[in-house]
Scaffold this motif. Structure first.
Motif, mmCIF file in Angstrom:
data_model
loop_
_atom_site.group_PDB
_atom_site.id
_atom_site.type_symbol
_atom_site.label_atom_id
_atom_site.label_comp_id
_atom_site.label_asym_id
_atom_site.label_seq_id
_atom_site.Cartn_x
_atom_site.Cartn_y
_atom_site.Cartn_z
ATOM 1 N N ALA A 158 27.570 70.192 14.775
ATOM 2 C CA ALA A 158 27.195 71.579 15.036
ATOM 3 C C ALA A 158 27.989 72.489 14.101
ATOM 4 C CB ALA A 158 27.465 71.921 16.488
ATOM 5 N N ASP A 159 29.207 72.052 13.780
ATOM 6 C CA ASP A 159 30.091 72.825 12.918
ATOM 7 C C ASP A 159 30.474 71.896 11.758
ATOM 8 O OD1 ASP A 159 31.946 74.529 11.938
ATOM 9 O OD2 ASP A 159 33.447 74.144 13.494
ATOM 10 N N ALA A 160 29.505 71.674 10.845
ATOM 11 C CA ALA A 160 29.699 70.640 9.823
ATOM 12 C C ALA A 160 30.739 71.056 8.790
ATOM 13 C CB ALA A 160 28.370 70.342 9.146
ATOM 14 N N PRO A 161 31.593 70.119 8.354
ATOM 15 C CA PRO A 161 32.546 70.416 7.282
ATOM 16 C C PRO A 161 31.794 70.931 6.051
ATOM 17 C CG PRO A 161 32.973 68.246 8.225
ATOM 18 C CD PRO A 161 31.684 68.739 8.820
ATOM 19 N N GLY A 162 32.320 71.968 5.422
ATOM 20 C CA GLY A 162 31.614 72.587 4.293
ATOM 21 C C GLY A 162 31.728 71.756 3.026
ATOM 22 N N VAL A 163 30.606 71.251 2.549
ATOM 23 C CA VAL A 163 30.582 70.538 1.269
ATOM 24 C C VAL A 163 29.478 71.162 0.427
ATOM 25 C CG1 VAL A 163 31.491 68.334 2.102
ATOM 26 C CG2 VAL A 163 29.030 68.763 2.203
ATOM 27 N N VAL A 245 35.958 59.511 5.100
ATOM 28 C CA VAL A 245 36.075 60.527 6.150
ATOM 29 C C VAL A 245 35.410 60.109 7.456
ATOM 30 C CG1 VAL A 245 36.373 62.419 4.519
ATOM 31 C CG2 VAL A 245 34.073 61.845 5.328
ATOM 32 N N ALA A 246 34.497 59.133 7.407
ATOM 33 C CA ALA A 246 33.857 58.661 8.644
ATOM 34 C C ALA A 246 33.484 57.194 8.489
ATOM 35 C CB ALA A 246 32.606 59.484 8.962
ATOM 36 N N LEU A 252 36.674 60.436 11.140
ATOM 37 C CA LEU A 252 37.997 59.909 11.499
ATOM 38 C C LEU A 252 38.957 61.047 11.808
ATOM 39 C CD1 LEU A 252 38.251 57.296 8.597
ATOM 40 C CD2 LEU A 252 37.754 56.823 11.011
ATOM 41 N N GLU A 253 39.973 60.735 12.587
ATOM 42 C CA GLU A 253 41.001 61.731 12.871
ATOM 43 C C GLU A 253 41.709 62.095 11.566
ATOM 44 O OE1 GLU A 253 43.846 60.364 15.732
ATOM 45 O OE2 GLU A 253 44.851 62.316 15.849
ATOM 46 N N GLU A 254 41.953 61.102 10.729
ATOM 47 C CA GLU A 254 42.601 61.310 9.426
ATOM 48 C C GLU A 254 41.778 60.617 8.347
ATOM 49 O OE1 GLU A 254 45.333 62.772 8.436
ATOM 50 O OE2 GLU A 254 46.276 63.277 10.365
ATOM 51 N N GLU A 314 38.811 73.695 0.961
ATOM 52 C CA GLU A 314 38.773 72.259 1.258
ATOM 53 C C GLU A 314 38.062 72.019 2.573
ATOM 54 O OE1 GLU A 314 41.350 69.306 1.254
ATOM 55 O OE2 GLU A 314 42.320 69.696 -0.670
ATOM 56 N N PRO A 315 37.096 71.104 2.614
ATOM 57 C CA PRO A 315 36.453 70.825 3.897
ATOM 58 C C PRO A 315 37.461 70.275 4.900
ATOM 59 C CG PRO A 315 35.661 69.318 2.189
ATOM 60 C CD PRO A 315 36.589 70.277 1.525
ATOM 61 N N VAL A 316 37.276 70.644 6.141
ATOM 62 C CA VAL A 316 38.169 70.148 7.185
ATOM 63 C C VAL A 316 37.439 69.048 7.947
ATOM 64 C CG1 VAL A 316 39.533 70.771 9.203
ATOM 65 C CG2 VAL A 316 39.180 72.439 7.376
#
Ligand code: C2O
Ligand code: CU
Length: 447
Positions: A158-163, A245-246, A252-254, A314-316
């Motif tokens: 719903a709140d996708a990391p910005g790429v 990232v996934a 992933l958390e990190e 930077e994407p979060v």
């Protein structure tokens, strides 16, 4: 902004339409339902000729005439409705690999009568977890998937990391003769032993290098799935700084850095890829081990690094924080093996799967699953309807929530799951010939 009011041409009523962020990859499926909370897609499976090898055509089985099938997109929490028509000569189903759908929507013969030729069936469920998924039949899967029935599915956060660009790469191998025809599907010999291995690598249905332009320094999201019947791949990225990232959907958390990634069949990785200003191209490579030693490297995608750098925040990547798994209150034992007493059979706990076989599991209970391998062959173990964590294994432990894990010959790995999704859930080897020859079981998960 995912939902806008789209004004149609003169005289037409304004319609509410959900507008999904574009994903570069296989041709997407259109949303046929104006309700912003519902994505409705029509899929028809039929026989069709497609071009996989330049200058030839391959008689295939395809969703909506394309191999891979249409890219399906929803946002987490939206309802996905897939109106499916079977125009094939054989019965089939659609399974939503990795998605925690309600049991009766899982698309396996244990929970639904296969859709007969000429029939229609509607799959409908709320997309529960964001991530990268895929879909494929669960009837004679080695043949139906190998003929071209498989597609990618994205559940957007719903709140996708910005790429700057979101891409999906569906990696596959096809067993093609020089004239483009598929080799026959035959589980005797090597195919039954190691699973069917193709001779042509494909990315999004193309045996030719995929190309596009990318911006220096601008982060992209590359989703990758291995839809081959059997072939384990390794992937690598050149000309970019990149991180995982996934895994299998869930962020992933990190994020972590890697150099080459083992990609068994069924598995998905999402990568954050930042093209280097100093490089000419950012590339996705498939690496396959040579029989002697070293690697054969196959570029599947080449992004020409072009244009001014983009100053983007930077994407979060913020995945769920996973506490250490609690003490198990039940333990399941899954022994993957072979039985050669009457030809070759692949087994779980000494038996081949027959419809109706189940292993009882207490739902909503911290559970360890001890998976051991006794034949010496590797098996990508896949569980339907639930996520698991890996808690032990000889070659390290993958982080995050998984649905598929490669268990090597003679290895033992320990997985942990809460089994919060009740129903009859298949657990099987994702080497499709192994599953077809018996390496499959069903967990009967209580409420
Ligand atoms: Cu991707 Cu039971 O399967
Ligand atoms: Cu196997």
């Amino acid at each position: 902004m995912l939902v806008v009011i789209a004004l149609l041409g003169c005289g037409e009523e304004p319609a509410l339409e959900s507008v999904l962020p574009p994903v570069w990859g296989p041709e997407p499926a259109g949303d046929l339902d104006p309700d912003p909370d519902v994505v409705e897609v029509e899929l028809t499976a039929s026989k069709v000729d497609v071009t996989l090898l330049d200058g030839t055509t391959t008689p295939s089985w395809a969703y909506n005439g394309q191999v891979p099938g249409p890219l399906i997109q929803v946002v987490e929490g939206q309802t996905l409705r897939v109106v499916f028509t079977n125009d094939l000569p054989d019965p089939t189903t659609i399974h939503w690999h990795g998605m925690r759908v309600p049991n009766d929507m899982d698309g396996v013969p244990a929970v639904q009568d296969p859709v007969q030729p000429g029939e229609t069936f509607t799959y409908e469920f709320v997309a529960p977890d964001p991530g990268s998924y895929w879909y494929h039949p669960h009837v004679r899967t080695h043949e139906q998937m190998g003929r071209g029935l498989h597609g990618a599915l994205v559940v957007h956060e719903a709140d996708a990391p910005g790429v700057v660009t979101d891409r999906y790469f569906v990696l596959d191998d096809a067993a093609l003769k020089d004239n483009g025809k598929l080799y026959p599907f035959d589980m005797g010999g090597m195919d039954g032993m190691h699973g069917r291995h193709g001779n042509v690598l494909l990315a999004n249905g193309s045996s030719a290098l995929l190309t596009d332009t990318v911006r220096p320094g601008a982060p992209e999201r590359w989703r990758v799935v291995n839809t081959a019947n059997a072939r384990t791949m390794w992937i690598d990225v050149k000309g970019a700084d990149w991180r995982v990232v996934a895994i299998d959907g869930t962020i992933l958390e990190e994020p972590y850095e890697a150099s080459e990634l083992l990609l068994p069949v069924g598995r998905r990785f999402d990568l954050e890829v930042v093209p280097r200003p100093s490089a000419d191209t950012a590339e996705l490579l498939v690496k396959l081990p040579r029989s002697s030693n070293g690697w054969d490297k196959y570029p599947m995608f080449e992004g020409l690094i072009e244009g001014p750098g983009l100053e983007l925040p930077e994407p979060v990547w913020r995945g769920p924080a996973l506490p250490a798994p609690p003490q198990a209150q039940q333990t399941l034992v899954v022994e993957l093996g072979a039985d050669t007493s009457m030809g070759l059979a692949w087994t779980i706990n000494g038996a081949t799967y027959t419809d109706g076989d189940t292993i009882p599991v207490l739902g909503n209970t911290p559970t360890d699953i001890i998976v051991t391998e006794t034949s010496g062959a590797p098996h990508p173990f896949h569980l339907h309807g639930q996520f698991f964590q890996q808690i032990a294994g000889p070659t390290g432990v993958l982080p995050g929530l998984l649905d598929t894990l490669l268990v090597d010959g003679f290895e033992e790995v320990v997985l942990h799951s809460q089994f919060e999704n009740p129903g009859t859930w298949m657990a099987h080897c994702h080497i499709l010939e192994h599953a077809e020859l018996g390496m499959m079981t069903a967990f009967e998960v209580s409420e």
